[in-house]
Design an enzyme around this catalytic site. Structure first.
Site, mmCIF file in Angstrom:
data_model
loop_
_atom_site.group_PDB
_atom_site.id
_atom_site.type_symbol
_atom_site.label_atom_id
_atom_site.label_comp_id
_atom_site.label_asym_id
_atom_site.label_seq_id
_atom_site.Cartn_x
_atom_site.Cartn_y
_atom_site.Cartn_z
ATOM 1 N N GLU A 33 0.836 -1.196 0.000
ATOM 2 C CA GLU A 33 0.000 0.000 0.000
ATOM 3 C C GLU A 33 0.871 1.246 0.000
ATOM 4 O O GLU A 33 1.957 1.242 0.612
ATOM 5 C CB GLU A 33 -0.923 0.002 1.230
ATOM 6 C CG GLU A 33 -1.948 -1.107 1.212
ATOM 7 C CD GLU A 33 -2.943 -1.033 2.372
ATOM 8 O OE1 GLU A 33 -2.889 -0.038 3.131
ATOM 9 O OE2 GLU A 33 -3.765 -1.945 2.512
ATOM 10 N N HIS A 41 -8.315 1.146 1.641
ATOM 11 C CA HIS A 41 -8.114 1.057 3.089
ATOM 12 C C HIS A 41 -9.036 2.030 3.828
ATOM 13 O O HIS A 41 -8.592 2.900 4.585
ATOM 14 C CB HIS A 41 -6.656 1.334 3.462
ATOM 15 C CG HIS A 41 -6.237 0.638 4.720
ATOM 16 N ND1 HIS A 41 -5.007 0.070 4.892
ATOM 17 C CD2 HIS A 41 -6.900 0.403 5.893
ATOM 18 C CE1 HIS A 41 -4.900 -0.473 6.096
ATOM 19 N NE2 HIS A 41 -6.047 -0.280 6.722
#
Length: 531
Positions: A263, A281
């Protein structure tokens, strides 16, 4: 002087105000966390650091944090904090594991519904002016089996919501007891059984060595055909490439992911696949959750800096404010016991054994143990504290064991500490009287009743007449004032000990005079400070 806290990420104004209202000096610089050099240059000025995810509390930053006592992470993930480095430095690391639990659980349920009914694709198609009603044939959740991997705080909320949707729920969690499973209303199963039975699978575990790649290529081969996979927990739990292959060949009907192995995720194998829902997220991304975790971390850090209460610490046992009031004298006692035995032991320590009796056995044993170890280590490392001590002991190969027992004697509770070296065992025991003051009640198996002060003197001798007079006379000649004098002996004419509470540190020439007198086998000045 008021504690100083630096906030280096974006926290709400209400969180900032909590620090101010509690009398803490707060420096709010929400963009500083992205500038690691600027942050490192000033971090040494602060007692506390409040962060979200942008600030990286690396080992380098922690080494520069010469006064830092606590790092507070507003959120559950502490991937951006070097926990071992903080622990060795004696810095408490706190998070807020419950502030976003409902939000994350709701997101998992939302993604499950979205992938069950193909909502994102149907939405895009309809926005494009198409009317593909027959293309988007979904499935109901009612009567389907949901497999929950991880039945902790968030997982239990998901279970509750799923039962409200009339789903059957099976759960895999090595730490889930049978009683807790009954309380949650789920069937506890092993992982392979869950994989083979579940129509939907959702993850709610942290990323650890045990959970990393828990849904591996081999595990994916065991899945029930047509299953749908939801992950709002942590990237790295699922082999994304293997899952993408299973979706392409139709063995897996769909997936919904909020977290990814890397990420920010810009190129995942799951992107652009049919019936795969992806979000960036967002598990904790609600107004309520962001406010909750900000307020919670401000309260936790304030409590610690002002009262010593420890809540939701990653690297230290939690101690509530109420526990702190009750346990305060016992933590002081355990530290003093460790301090005594540490000052009396010159050899390397192989093992530390701690016995908790009666009232002491009902307290927070992890905190008392940490305090004891810190006391023992203090002689060799004055900077050690309850956070760093267990880490240092482990790094040095010291075996620590604890035992608890029901009340076994005249005292309502006591703590006994024994250390083991290559040549001997040495023990000391103590209790807390009703006045809240710690007392030593046994040294080397000899019963005593000694109040503990900052400066003390310990002596051993043969039990013969005149020793007390000679001890007092020599100390008096050197200007040493005795506040409290405790004696004990193993038997008449046997070994005797004395523990003196004195007003000032014993002068070196007084110690030499006692040793030169020939009356004492051991003369040991002692210093006791709070852990």
């Amino acid at each position: 002087m008021a504690p100083k806290v630096l906030i280096s990420d974006a926290l709400s104004d209400a969180a900032v105000q909590i620090f101010k209202d509690r009398g803490i000096e707060v420096d709010f610089q929400p963009k500083l966390g992205k500038d690691k050099d600027a942050l490192a240059a000033i971090i040494g000025n602060y007692d506390g650091l409040a962060i979200r995810s942008a600030t990286k509390a690396t080992e380098k930053l922690i080494q520069a944090a010469t006064n830092l006592k606590v790092i507070g992470r507003a959120g559950i993930g502490v991937d951006n904090v070097d926990i071992p480095a903080a622990s060795k430095k004696g810095i408490i690391v706190m998070n807020t594991p419950f502030g976003n639990s409902i939000t994350t659980a709701e997101h998992a349920i939302s993604l499950m519904m979205a992938v069950a009914r193909q909502i994102p694709e149907a939405n895009a198609s309809t926005h494009a002016g198409k009317w593909e009603k027959s293309r988007f044939m979904g499935v109901e959740l009612t009567a389907k089996t949901l497999g929950v991997i991880g039945a902790g705080n968030i997982g239990s909320i998901v279970i509750d919501r799923a039962k409200g949707l009339r789903m059957k729920v099976v759960a895999y969690d090595p730490f889930l007891s049978e009683d807790r499973a009954v309380e949650l209303g789920v069937e506890k199963v092993e992982l392979d059984e869950l994989l083979g039975r579940a129509d939907f699978i959702t993850f709610h575990v942290p990323l650890t060595d045990q959970t990393r790649n828990i849904l591996s290529r081999e595990a994916i081969a065991k899945l029930k055909p047509g299953v749908r996979i939801i992950n709002c927990a942590r990237g790295g739990l699922v082999d994304e490439e293997a899952l993408a292959e299973a979706i392409k060949d139709g063995r897996v009907a769909g997936a919904a992911f909020d977290v990814f192995a890397e990420e920010p995720a810009t190129n995942s194998p799951l992107f652009n696949l049919p019936n795969v829902v992806v979000t960036p997220h967002l598990g904790a991304a609600t107004t309520e959750a962001q406010e909750n975790v900000a307020l919670q971390v401000a309260e936790q850090m304030s409590d610690f800096l002002l009262t010593g209460a420890v809540t939701n610490a990653i690297n230290m046992p939690s101690i509530t404010a109420d526990e702190s009031k009750i346990m305060g004298p016992w933590i002081t006692l355990s530290g003093h016991l460790g301090n005594f035995i540490g000052q009396m032991t010159d050899e390397p320590i192989k093992a530390i054994n701690i016995l908790f009796d009666g009232e002491a056995a009902e307290m927070n044993l992890k905190a008392l143990t940490a305090s004891t170890i810190a006391g023992i280590m203090r002689r060799r490392n004055p900077d050690v504290n309850m956070v760093s001590a267990p880490v240092i002991a482990k790094d040095n190969g010291v075996q620590v064991s604890t035992t608890k027992q029901d009340q076994s004697g005249a005292f309502e509770g006591y703590i006994k500490v024994t250390v083991v070296t290559d040549t001997r065992e040495r023990s000391v025991a103590g209790t807390v009287f009703s006045d809240g003051k710690p007392r030593f009640i046994q040294i080397k198996g000899i019963n005593v009743d000694a109040e503990v002060g900052e400066n003390m003197l310990y002596t051993t001798n043969k039990d013969i007449p005149g020793i007390i007079g000679k001890l007092g006379s020599i100390l008096g000649d050197h200007g040493v004032n005795i506040a409290n004098f405790t004696l004990g002996r193993s038997a008449a004419k046997g070994e005797a000990i004395a523990l003196l509470y004195i007003d000032e540190p014993v002068p070196a020439d007084a110690v030499k005079a006692l040793e030169a007198s020939g009356n004492f086998q051991q003369v040991k000045p002692l210093t006791f400070v709070a852990i």
